[in-house]
Scaffold this motif. Sequence first.
Motif, mmCIF file in Angstrom:
data_model
loop_
_atom_site.group_PDB
_atom_site.id
_atom_site.type_symbol
_atom_site.label_atom_id
_atom_site.label_comp_id
_atom_site.label_asym_id
_atom_site.label_seq_id
_atom_site.Cartn_x
_atom_site.Cartn_y
_atom_site.Cartn_z
ATOM 1 N N HIS A 21 35.803 75.951 67.553
ATOM 2 C CA HIS A 21 34.748 76.941 67.343
ATOM 3 C C HIS A 21 35.334 78.134 66.583
ATOM 4 C CE1 HIS A 21 32.462 74.540 70.132
ATOM 5 N NE2 HIS A 21 31.405 75.332 69.988
ATOM 6 N N ARG A 22 35.018 78.209 65.303
ATOM 7 C CA ARG A 22 35.565 79.256 64.427
ATOM 8 C C ARG A 22 34.642 80.471 64.410
ATOM 9 N NH1 ARG A 22 34.674 80.052 59.011
ATOM 10 N NH2 ARG A 22 33.682 77.979 58.848
ATOM 11 N N PHE A 23 35.194 81.612 64.791
ATOM 12 C CA PHE A 23 34.425 82.850 64.804
ATOM 13 C C PHE A 23 33.987 83.214 63.387
ATOM 14 C CE2 PHE A 23 34.330 87.353 63.877
ATOM 15 C CZ PHE A 23 33.502 87.868 64.865
ATOM 16 N N VAL A 24 32.688 83.591 63.241
ATOM 17 C CA VAL A 24 32.208 84.015 61.928
ATOM 18 C C VAL A 24 31.443 85.336 61.957
ATOM 19 C CG1 VAL A 24 32.132 81.698 60.923
ATOM 20 C CG2 VAL A 24 30.124 82.583 62.152
ATOM 21 N N GLY A 25 31.061 85.830 63.143
ATOM 22 C CA GLY A 25 30.324 87.084 63.139
ATOM 23 C C GLY A 25 30.104 87.671 64.514
ATOM 24 N N VAL A 26 29.960 89.002 64.551
ATOM 25 C CA VAL A 26 29.681 89.713 65.795
ATOM 26 C C VAL A 26 28.652 90.796 65.505
ATOM 27 C CG1 VAL A 26 31.621 91.312 65.435
ATOM 28 C CG2 VAL A 26 30.692 90.995 67.744
ATOM 29 N N LYS A 27 27.761 91.041 66.468
ATOM 30 C CA LYS A 27 26.757 92.085 66.319
ATOM 31 C C LYS A 27 26.662 92.865 67.622
ATOM 32 C CE LYS A 27 22.330 91.134 66.358
ATOM 33 N NZ LYS A 27 20.983 90.668 65.948
ATOM 34 N N GLN A 28 26.645 94.195 67.497
ATOM 35 C CA GLN A 28 26.486 95.050 68.652
ATOM 36 C C GLN A 28 25.233 95.904 68.468
ATOM 37 O OE1 GLN A 28 30.240 96.736 70.381
ATOM 38 N NE2 GLN A 28 31.046 96.361 68.315
ATOM 39 N N SER A 29 24.473 96.047 69.549
ATOM 40 C CA SER A 29 23.273 96.883 69.504
ATOM 41 C C SER A 29 23.498 98.087 70.406
ATOM 42 C CB SER A 29 22.051 96.060 69.940
ATOM 43 O OG SER A 29 21.878 94.951 69.082
ATOM 44 N N GLY A 30 22.644 98.281 71.383
ATOM 45 C CA GLY A 30 22.792 99.407 72.288
ATOM 46 C C GLY A 30 23.928 99.206 73.277
ATOM 47 N N GLU A 31 24.355 100.312 73.895
ATOM 48 C CA GLU A 31 25.464 100.264 74.839
ATOM 49 C C GLU A 31 25.176 99.325 75.999
ATOM 50 O OE1 GLU A 31 29.130 100.940 76.440
ATOM 51 O OE2 GLU A 31 28.396 101.608 74.489
ATOM 52 N N ALA A 32 23.914 99.231 76.395
ATOM 53 C CA ALA A 32 23.560 98.376 77.533
ATOM 54 C C ALA A 32 23.297 96.934 77.125
ATOM 55 C CB ALA A 32 22.333 98.953 78.237
ATOM 56 N N ASP A 33 23.278 96.665 75.823
ATOM 57 C CA ASP A 33 22.970 95.315 75.344
ATOM 58 C C ASP A 33 24.235 94.472 75.241
ATOM 59 O OD1 ASP A 33 20.276 95.990 75.029
ATOM 60 O OD2 ASP A 33 20.651 96.825 73.031
ATOM 61 N N PRO A 34 24.098 93.160 75.411
ATOM 62 C CA PRO A 34 25.269 92.298 75.251
ATOM 63 C C PRO A 34 25.727 92.221 73.801
ATOM 64 C CG PRO A 34 23.291 90.982 75.580
ATOM 65 C CD PRO A 34 22.893 92.406 75.814
ATOM 66 N N VAL A 35 26.974 91.875 73.614
ATOM 67 C CA VAL A 35 27.540 91.635 72.286
ATOM 68 C C VAL A 35 27.159 90.221 71.858
ATOM 69 C CG1 VAL A 35 29.672 91.487 70.943
ATOM 70 C CG2 VAL A 35 29.470 93.176 72.789
ATOM 71 N N SER A 36 26.683 90.074 70.639
ATOM 72 C CA SER A 36 26.318 88.753 70.116
ATOM 73 C C SER A 36 27.448 88.213 69.249
ATOM 74 C CB SER A 36 25.030 88.837 69.287
ATOM 75 O OG SER A 36 23.949 89.277 70.081
ATOM 76 N N VAL A 37 27.790 86.944 69.433
ATOM 77 C CA VAL A 37 28.902 86.307 68.714
ATOM 78 C C VAL A 37 28.414 84.995 68.117
ATOM 79 C CG1 VAL A 37 31.225 85.336 68.905
ATOM 80 C CG2 VAL A 37 30.590 87.329 70.285
ATOM 81 N N THR A 38 28.772 84.756 66.870
ATOM 82 C CA THR A 38 28.419 83.502 66.211
ATOM 83 C C THR A 38 29.687 82.761 65.818
ATOM 84 O OG1 THR A 38 26.399 84.469 65.308
ATOM 85 C CG2 THR A 38 27.172 82.433 64.293
ATOM 86 N N CYS A 39 29.715 81.467 66.088
ATOM 87 C CA CYS A 39 30.823 80.595 65.686
ATOM 88 C C CYS A 39 30.273 79.413 64.915
ATOM 89 C CB CYS A 39 31.584 80.082 66.911
ATOM 90 S SG CYS A 39 32.567 81.319 67.761
ATOM 91 N N VAL A 40 31.136 78.793 64.142
ATOM 92 C CA VAL A 40 30.819 77.503 63.540
ATOM 93 C C VAL A 40 31.552 76.450 64.344
ATOM 94 C CG1 VAL A 40 30.984 76.053 61.501
ATOM 95 C CG2 VAL A 40 30.473 78.492 61.256
ATOM 96 N N GLY A 41 30.783 75.579 64.993
ATOM 97 C CA GLY A 41 31.370 74.541 65.822
ATOM 98 C C GLY A 41 31.408 73.206 65.130
ATOM 99 N N PRO A 42 31.731 72.161 65.868
ATOM 100 C CA PRO A 42 31.849 70.824 65.266
ATOM 101 C C PRO A 42 30.577 70.330 64.597
ATOM 102 C CG PRO A 42 32.838 70.885 67.459
ATOM 103 C CD PRO A 42 32.110 72.177 67.285
ATOM 104 N N VAL A 43 29.404 70.765 65.080
ATOM 105 C CA VAL A 43 28.146 70.269 64.500
ATOM 106 C C VAL A 43 27.234 71.418 64.068
ATOM 107 C CG1 VAL A 43 28.170 68.057 65.694
ATOM 108 C CG2 VAL A 43 27.177 70.051 66.838
ATOM 109 N N GLY A 44 27.822 72.543 63.692
ATOM 110 C CA GLY A 44 27.007 73.637 63.184
ATOM 111 C C GLY A 44 27.237 74.940 63.928
#
Length: 446
Positions: A151-174
């Motif tokens: 799972h290769r990391f390709v992106g991260v997004k942060q919103s508000g302090e109380a919101d979770p961090v979003s992470v995107t990876c490219v895995g074996p099938v997308g």
Amino acid sequence: MNPNYASIVPPADEISIEHAQVIIVGAGPVGLLAALKLAQGGIDVLLLEADKQVLQSPRATTYMPIVLNELEKVGLFPDIEKAGHKNKEGIIFRKSHAKGGETLAQLKMAQVPKGSVKYDFAGIHLGQQTLAEIILSHCEKQKTFRIRWGHRFVGVKQSGEADPVSVTCVGPVGEKFFSCDYLIAADGAGSAVRRSLCIPFEGFTWQDFRFVASNVKYDFEGYGGFTTANMIVDEEDWAVIARTGPDDAPWRVAFGVRTDIPEADILKQLPAKYERLLPGPRPLKYELVSANPYWAHQRVAATFKVGKVLLCGDAGHSNNPIGGLGLTTGLLDAAAIANCFLRIYNHNESADALLERYAKVRRDAWINYTNPQSIDFKLRVHSFHPEVQAARDGFFNALNTDPSMHLKMATMMNEVIEDEFAQPELNGLPGTEANDVIEGSKSGKD
């Protein structure tokens, strides 16, 4: 009329988001050690790794007492002791074989009085990949540990302090999607996480030599009286020659080639380099196991913290490998950041102040100790600038004539970090004892 393929075409993928309290990017020893400490503390940790297994290329080989102390705290020491080779001799500085191989100076552990230090050896030699596999085996026993290979990391997004961090990876099938409370980047000097956040990697790249790390099977002890760790001092044919484990393990021969040699020709330099470096009868008979050329850097991230994303290990700093301070400092980073999260989750401490303190202390540790010391180590083995020569002569003279020098160096290597991040009663704010948080982090010492 278009045929109806509904019965034979797979349904659309369901987009799901996998959550963890802490996500770590990078399954090297640094990321794995942080994950182990977190999981042992009951924290839900997910490790994302681009490769399909632990990286096998030749890297670090030596773990000094200051790091062994941290590894012992999480139960790793017995396995590492069993798998590795203890350096009970010390470190020899010598001329290259081509210039006679004369011993110039030696740090002798035999000169250290028994019982004066916790670990009566200069370190344990063990290939980095084996260390990682040992830590992974301990991680896999923890109920709150998960790992996703490939799972290769390709992106991260942060919103508000109380919101979770979003992470995107490219895995074996997308693409795969994850979320977390906090993200730790432990994905090396070429960190995709650091680059995605546009954090400058300040410093410089060495332009005099390209480094080559090679693993070689050869009888260094029998042919040349080499001990576990050897530094070859030479303006051109400098090298570090050391064990990577027990008797059946190959030796590490790390050296430099001038940067005017085309990249395609770097590995062609090996036979001539070995001819000038290796002791023993000619023609040389050795088995080359692996070799890896790379650039060496002295760089540090402009910040170790952006919102709820933290940098750890080489993702935050990179230095030349002579002296072994890179992974040493990175493993201390891992211990520190894990202890921060143990305090945050298990003792309900304020996260932002504690993590800001981690980011400052560990960055300062690299700037004030690791960086200048690793530069000194590199110049000591090859530079004949008058100031470097004078410092080297003074250091060698002390090793050769002052018995107390051996105890002094052994004591420095055994320095125990007062791990204040692990003490819930300290709040990690300036103006308290926590000003010295991992003050031993200036002891990113080897």
